[in-house]
Motif scaffolding. Sequence first.
Motif: not given
Length: 427
Positions: A161-165, A167-172, A201-206
């Motif tokens: 997941x890109x850091x600028x996305x 979903x990543x902002x929602x993690x914060x 780890x790295x927030x990812x999709x699979x």
Amino acid sequence: MASLLLCLVLCSYYSIVHGGGDDSFVTVPTSSFEPNPVCSQERVHRHGPCAPSPPTDKPTFADTLCRSRARLNYTANVAPTDMRSHGDVKASIPTHLGSSLNSLEYVVTVSFGTPAVSRVVVIDTGSDLSWLQCKPCNPGECTAQKDPLYDPSHSSTYSSVPCSSDPCKKLTADVYSNGCTSNGKQCGFLISYADGTSTSGVYSKDKLTLAPGVVHTVSGLYDGLLGLGRLSESLGAQYGGTVSYCLPAVSSKRGFLALGSGRNPSGFQFTPMGTVPGQPTFATVKLAGITIGGKKLNLRPSAFEGGMIVDSGSIITGLPSTAYGVLRSAFREAMQAYRLVPNDQLDTCYDFKGHKNIVVPKISLTFSGGATINLHVPNGILVNGCLAFADSGLDGTTGVLGNVNQRTFEVLFDTSSSKVGFRANAC
């Protein structure tokens, strides 16, 4: 059915889970307690009964309870206050008691990636993020597991997941963020658990594949976790916020996990769902009364004011001090024919050696709105000879409905209607 799993972890997390003359009591053979697991010919767990050599680091029952107590102590320090409508079941898979792993937690087998690779994961309503131990992992960072570490480089459906996305902002916003990695391109996450462990780890999709009938025996250490909490990162949120499961009473039986709605639309008793201020992951219910041996305990409603978190990842049910003290006294009186034995974590444990049968009082929990569950006898009341309840702290603090008390019920979380349902004898 398949879905997108939103996190793959590069570091570690370690999980440590009739008849009688009076119908208010049940006479049960001691052989009906959780039996020794049957050996699997396909996989052998290093702590299991079929291990080729005696294990040197087998976790004890006390170790397991210690982790459960840490989780209970954490949730007892939060105080509560206030999923979507049923549709067709989107996915349903078997659940199993992890007793062969000496954990007393519940697991399912699912498949990750393309091509699909099966892994055993814990189901946890007290967590939001789902994760899997993955390559690369430096020595000492990942917990030992039977299966090889998952290698995302072998999956054609994997992506970080890109850091600028968004979903990543929602993690914060949900306090799971761990900054950015790979020169600011990949979204990092960190989860800290109540027992002092953590995973990052790295927030990812699979691709995550949930298929009926994929589990027949429990073997191998846990490879990861499925988060079924209330936040948007949870797997349940991707299925409309409606999740149900049934936890079997013994390891020889199978339960199920259903995403999208209940396994059976009828037969539920419902109680209002509450939340915990500052802890939106948790769903709570409010206890209204306890009956033991056919007698309702004399407890004021204020004894249950803090509510109870419904948690599949906790083993023992935690009650505020007043309620627990009254229950303990009534249970000990009913069980005075059996010898009390000391235990470091629980204070009401018995030695049943020499008894072919024992008589156990029925226990019923009634929640606001009238929903009542009659706990399974004996495996919904006793665990390893101990009463599966503990003191969670002062009156008014939040308690926990642990997984032992939930055994054999289908427990349904419906966030759109803000209610929790219980269906008896579901597995």
